[in-house]
Write a protein that holds these residues in place. Structure first.
Motif, PDB file in Angstrom:
ATOM      1  N   ASN A  68      -4.413  47.843 -63.802  1.00 19.86           N
ATOM      2  CA  ASN A  68      -5.223  48.428 -64.381  1.00 19.86           C
ATOM      3  C   ASN A  68      -6.925  47.695 -64.258  1.00 19.86           C
ATOM      4  OD1 ASN A  68      -3.116  49.116 -65.723  1.00 19.86           O
ATOM      5  ND2 ASN A  68      -3.073  46.776 -68.023  1.00 19.86           N
ATOM      6  N   GLY A  69      -7.801  48.279 -63.002  1.00 20.58           N
ATOM      7  CA  GLY A  69      -9.339  48.172 -62.158  1.00 20.58           C
ATOM      8  C   GLY A  69      -8.840  46.606 -62.644  1.00 20.58           C
ATOM      9  N   ASN A  70      -8.219  45.769 -62.708  1.00 22.62           N
ATOM     10  CA  ASN A  70      -8.815  44.051 -62.499  1.00 22.62           C
ATOM     11  C   ASN A  70      -8.217  43.543 -61.099  1.00 22.62           C
ATOM     12  OD1 ASN A  70     -10.915  44.177 -64.846  1.00 22.62           O
ATOM     13  ND2 ASN A  70      -8.849  43.995 -66.152  1.00 22.62           N
ATOM     14  N   GLU A  71      -8.389  42.311 -60.591  1.00 23.62           N
ATOM     15  CA  GLU A  71      -7.645  41.649 -59.146  1.00 23.62           C
ATOM     16  C   GLU A  71      -7.333  40.563 -59.705  1.00 23.62           C
ATOM     17  OE1 GLU A  71      -9.925  41.740 -55.467  1.00 23.62           O
ATOM     18  OE2 GLU A  71      -9.512  44.006 -54.724  1.00 23.62           O
ATOM     19  N   HIS A  72      -5.647  40.249 -59.391  1.00 19.77           N
ATOM     20  CA  HIS A  72      -5.362  39.377 -60.258  1.00 19.77           C
ATOM     21  C   HIS A  72      -5.423  38.700 -58.872  1.00 19.77           C
ATOM     22  CE1 HIS A  72      -5.386  40.209 -64.459  1.00 19.77           C
ATOM     23  NE2 HIS A  72      -5.316  41.202 -63.960  1.00 19.77           N
ATOM     24  N   CYS A  85       6.096  39.131 -63.258  1.00 22.64           N
ATOM     25  CA  CYS A  85       4.640  38.773 -62.959  1.00 22.64           C
ATOM     26  C   CYS A  85       3.556  39.479 -64.220  1.00 22.64           C
ATOM     27  CB  CYS A  85       4.669  39.195 -61.478  1.00 22.64           C
ATOM     28  SG  CYS A  85       2.622  39.472 -61.322  1.00 22.64           S
ATOM     29  N   LEU A  86       3.731  40.937 -64.550  1.00 25.52           N
ATOM     30  CA  LEU A  86       2.964  41.477 -65.758  1.00 25.52           C
ATOM     31  C   LEU A  86       2.962  40.545 -66.925  1.00 25.52           C
ATOM     32  CD1 LEU A  86       3.782  44.774 -64.293  1.00 25.52           C
ATOM     33  CD2 LEU A  86       1.096  44.217 -64.438  1.00 25.52           C
ATOM     34  N   ARG A  87       4.314  40.108 -67.250  1.00 27.45           N
ATOM     35  CA  ARG A  87       3.901  39.601 -68.536  1.00 27.45           C
ATOM     36  C   ARG A  87       4.266  37.939 -68.644  1.00 27.45           C
ATOM     37  NH1 ARG A  87       6.773  42.289 -72.368  1.00 27.45           N
ATOM     38  NH2 ARG A  87       7.701  40.148 -72.913  1.00 27.45           N
ATOM     39  N   GLU A  88       4.741  37.681 -67.639  1.00 26.05           N
ATOM     40  CA  GLU A  88       5.202  36.290 -67.812  1.00 26.05           C
ATOM     41  C   GLU A  88       3.533  35.526 -67.038  1.00 26.05           C
ATOM     42  OE1 GLU A  88       6.775  34.676 -69.560  1.00 26.05           O
ATOM     43  OE2 GLU A  88       8.107  36.327 -70.023  1.00 26.05           O
ATOM     44  N   CYS A 104      17.142  51.382 -68.204  1.00 24.64           N
ATOM     45  CA  CYS A 104      16.616  51.220 -69.456  1.00 24.64           C
ATOM     46  C   CYS A 104      15.460  52.613 -69.764  1.00 24.64           C
ATOM     47  CB  CYS A 104      16.548  50.358 -70.482  1.00 24.64           C
ATOM     48  SG  CYS A 104      15.409  48.935 -70.280  1.00 24.64           S
ATOM     49  N   GLY A 105      14.213  52.215 -68.377  1.00 25.42           N
ATOM     50  CA  GLY A 105      13.236  52.827 -67.971  1.00 25.42           C
ATOM     51  C   GLY A 105      11.754  51.905 -69.385  1.00 25.42           C
ATOM     52  N   ALA A 106      12.964  51.030 -70.249  1.00 24.11           N
ATOM     53  CA  ALA A 106      11.911  50.044 -70.636  1.00 24.11           C
ATOM     54  C   ALA A 106      10.898  49.777 -70.523  1.00 24.11           C
ATOM     55  CB  ALA A 106      11.766  49.045 -72.162  1.00 24.11           C
ATOM     56  N   CYS A 107      11.065  49.819 -68.887  1.00 21.03           N
ATOM     57  CA  CYS A 107       9.606  49.214 -67.741  1.00 21.03           C
ATOM     58  C   CYS A 107       8.638  49.300 -66.976  1.00 21.03           C
ATOM     59  CB  CYS A 107      10.322  47.388 -67.030  1.00 21.03           C
ATOM     60  SG  CYS A 107      11.685  48.236 -65.946  1.00 21.03           S
ATOM     61  N   THR A 108       8.779  50.862 -67.264  1.00 17.26           N
ATOM     62  CA  THR A 108       8.172  52.054 -66.104  1.00 17.26           C
ATOM     63  C   THR A 108       6.751  50.831 -66.354  1.00 17.26           C
ATOM     64  OG1 THR A 108       9.374  53.751 -67.113  1.00 17.26           O
ATOM     65  CG2 THR A 108       7.966  54.300 -66.281  1.00 17.26           C
ATOM     66  N   VAL A 109       6.117  51.429 -65.278  1.00 17.87           N
ATOM     67  CA  VAL A 109       4.570  50.986 -65.239  1.00 17.87           C
ATOM     68  C   VAL A 109       4.414  51.949 -63.480  1.00 17.87           C
ATOM     69  CG1 VAL A 109       4.324  48.752 -65.661  1.00 17.87           C
ATOM     70  CG2 VAL A 109       4.703  49.508 -63.064  1.00 17.87           C
ATOM     71  N   HIS A 110       2.951  52.817 -63.163  1.00 20.31           N
ATOM     72  CA  HIS A 110       3.232  53.637 -62.808  1.00 20.31           C
ATOM     73  C   HIS A 110       2.100  52.133 -61.256  1.00 20.31           C
ATOM     74  CE1 HIS A 110       1.302  56.998 -65.656  1.00 20.31           C
ATOM     75  NE2 HIS A 110       2.406  56.843 -65.822  1.00 20.31           N
ATOM     76  N   VAL A 111       2.558  52.774 -59.954  1.00 23.07           N
ATOM     77  CA  VAL A 111       1.993  51.928 -58.768  1.00 23.07           C
ATOM     78  C   VAL A 111       1.321  53.019 -57.567  1.00 23.07           C
ATOM     79  CG1 VAL A 111       2.579  51.226 -57.494  1.00 23.07           C
ATOM     80  CG2 VAL A 111       3.974  50.199 -58.795  1.00 23.07           C
ATOM     81  N   GLU A 129      -2.047  47.353 -53.983  1.00 24.63           N
ATOM     82  CA  GLU A 129      -1.580  48.985 -54.753  1.00 24.63           C
ATOM     83  C   GLU A 129      -2.238  48.857 -56.212  1.00 24.63           C
ATOM     84  OE1 GLU A 129       2.328  50.800 -52.412  1.00 24.63           O
ATOM     85  OE2 GLU A 129       2.333  49.270 -55.016  1.00 24.63           O
ATOM     86  N   GLU A 130      -2.429  49.904 -56.679  1.00 19.39           N
ATOM     87  CA  GLU A 130      -3.004  50.144 -58.286  1.00 19.39           C
ATOM     88  C   GLU A 130      -2.263  50.352 -59.009  1.00 19.39           C
ATOM     89  OE1 GLU A 130      -6.300  50.142 -60.056  1.00 19.39           O
ATOM     90  OE2 GLU A 130      -6.542  50.616 -58.028  1.00 19.39           O
ATOM     91  N   ILE A 131      -1.947  49.638 -58.954  1.00 20.60           N
ATOM     92  CA  ILE A 131      -1.278  49.057 -60.966  1.00 20.60           C
ATOM     93  C   ILE A 131      -1.453  49.284 -62.097  1.00 20.60           C
ATOM     94  CG2 ILE A 131       0.558  47.312 -61.668  1.00 20.60           C
ATOM     95  CD1 ILE A 131       0.588  45.086 -58.553  1.00 20.60           C
ATOM     96  N   THR A 132      -0.657  49.897 -63.080  1.00 22.89           N
ATOM     97  CA  THR A 132      -1.276  50.488 -63.947  1.00 22.89           C
ATOM     98  C   THR A 132      -0.389  50.468 -65.093  1.00 22.89           C
ATOM     99  OG1 THR A 132      -2.642  52.064 -63.433  1.00 22.89           O
ATOM    100  CG2 THR A 132      -2.268  52.671 -65.059  1.00 22.89           C
ATOM    101  N   THR A 133      -0.716  49.343 -66.671  1.00 25.45           N
ATOM    102  CA  THR A 133       0.272  49.468 -66.915  1.00 25.45           C
ATOM    103  C   THR A 133       0.020  50.124 -68.683  1.00 25.45           C
ATOM    104  OG1 THR A 133      -0.598  47.911 -68.282  1.00 25.45           O
ATOM    105  CG2 THR A 133       0.815  46.808 -66.100  1.00 25.45           C
ATOM    106  N   ILE A 134       0.530  49.909 -69.244  1.00 30.31           N
ATOM    107  CA  ILE A 134       0.638  50.888 -70.646  1.00 30.31           C
ATOM    108  C   ILE A 134      -1.559  50.301 -71.376  1.00 30.31           C
ATOM    109  CG2 ILE A 134       1.321  48.593 -72.481  1.00 30.31           C
ATOM    110  CD1 ILE A 134       0.906  53.021 -72.333  1.00 30.31           C
ATOM    111  N   GLU A 135      -1.101  49.199 -71.157  1.00 31.09           N
ATOM    112  CA  GLU A 135      -2.951  48.723 -71.483  1.00 31.09           C
ATOM    113  C   GLU A 135      -4.023  49.476 -70.646  1.00 31.09           C
ATOM    114  OE1 GLU A 135      -0.030  46.488 -70.468  1.00 31.09           O
ATOM    115  OE2 GLU A 135       0.344  45.115 -72.134  1.00 31.09           O
TER     116      GLU A 135
END
Ligand code: FES
Ligand code: FES
Length: 212
Positions: A68-72, A85-88, A104-111, A129-135
């Motif tokens: 989401n535009g931030n480097e971790h 990784c995203l959740r925990e 199930c697709g509940a974990c869908t994000v964009h890469v 890579e550019e990872i995007t979540t619902i947030e």
């Protein structure tokens, strides 16, 4: 401006939420997954959650993920899935774990703009890579049109699948699907809704497609 966030020290293991706070937030599950501003803004890392693998842990590897535009900057067991990784570790809990098996697709994000089942992908594979979540797709007061359409069409019941549905729906706007409802159903066939909100989900997506 680009933000950089360090992986926390392993010594900090205090719970971040009190039981009272957890129960209070759990009571808002459902609509909250779509419209709660806390699910739309990148959250700070949870010091208690970086225990998957930390500095000095055998086999841990360092990686920098852009989310989401931030480097971790993280140090994790290389077997850590992108979903965990995203959740925990990054504490972006809008991305949900349903089956943890790609069903199930509940974990869908964009890469890099393409939808991905984050439970089937390792975090370490996505450095650079550019990872995007619902947030990352909307902000309080400035929801993505797909989020607004899901609200307008009441396209959820319990809301557990909803973030994954919306991430898939946003991605399909850039995919070469036909214009019919059946095309949307086919495009969204990887996102399961146990509540059966499918007619409203299709209606929400078609509304946004008609405007795009
Ligand atoms: S949790 Fe990833 S597909 Fe179900
Ligand atoms: S709204 Fe409950 S699983 Fe989809």
């Amino acid at each position: 401006m680009k933000k950089s966030i360090e992986s926390p020290e392993p010594a900090s293991r205090e719970p971040r939420l009190s039981r009272r706070a957890f129960l209070a937030s759990a009571g808002t599950v459902g609509v909250a997954t779509v419209i709660n501003p806390n699910n739309l803004v990148a959250q700070p890392m949870n010091p208690a959650a970086a225990s998957v693998a930390t500095d000095g842990a055998e086999g841990a590897v360092s990686m920098t993920l852009r989310i989401n535009g931030n480097e971790h900057r993280l140090r994790l067991d290389p077997r850590t899935t992108l979903l965990d990784c995203l959740r925990e570790n990054v504490v972006l809990t809008g991305t949900k774990k349903g089956c943890d098996h790609g069903q199930c697709g509940a974990c869908t994000v964009h890469v890099n703009g393409r939808r991905v089942n984050s439970c089937l992908s390792l975090a370490v594979m996505h450095a650079g890579e550019e990872i995007t979540t619902i947030e990352g797709i909307g902000q309080p007061g400035a929801l993505h049109p797909m989020q607004s359409a899901f609200v307008a069409h009441d396209a959820y019941q319990c809301g557990y699948c909803t973030c994954g549905q919306i991430m898939s729906a946003v991605a399909l706007l850039k995919e070469p699907w036909g214009p019919k409802d059946d095309d949307v159903r086919e495009a969204m066939s990887g996102n399961i809704c146990r509540c059966g909100a499918y007619p409203n989900i299709v209606a929400a997506i078609q509304q946004v497609r008609g405007k795009s």
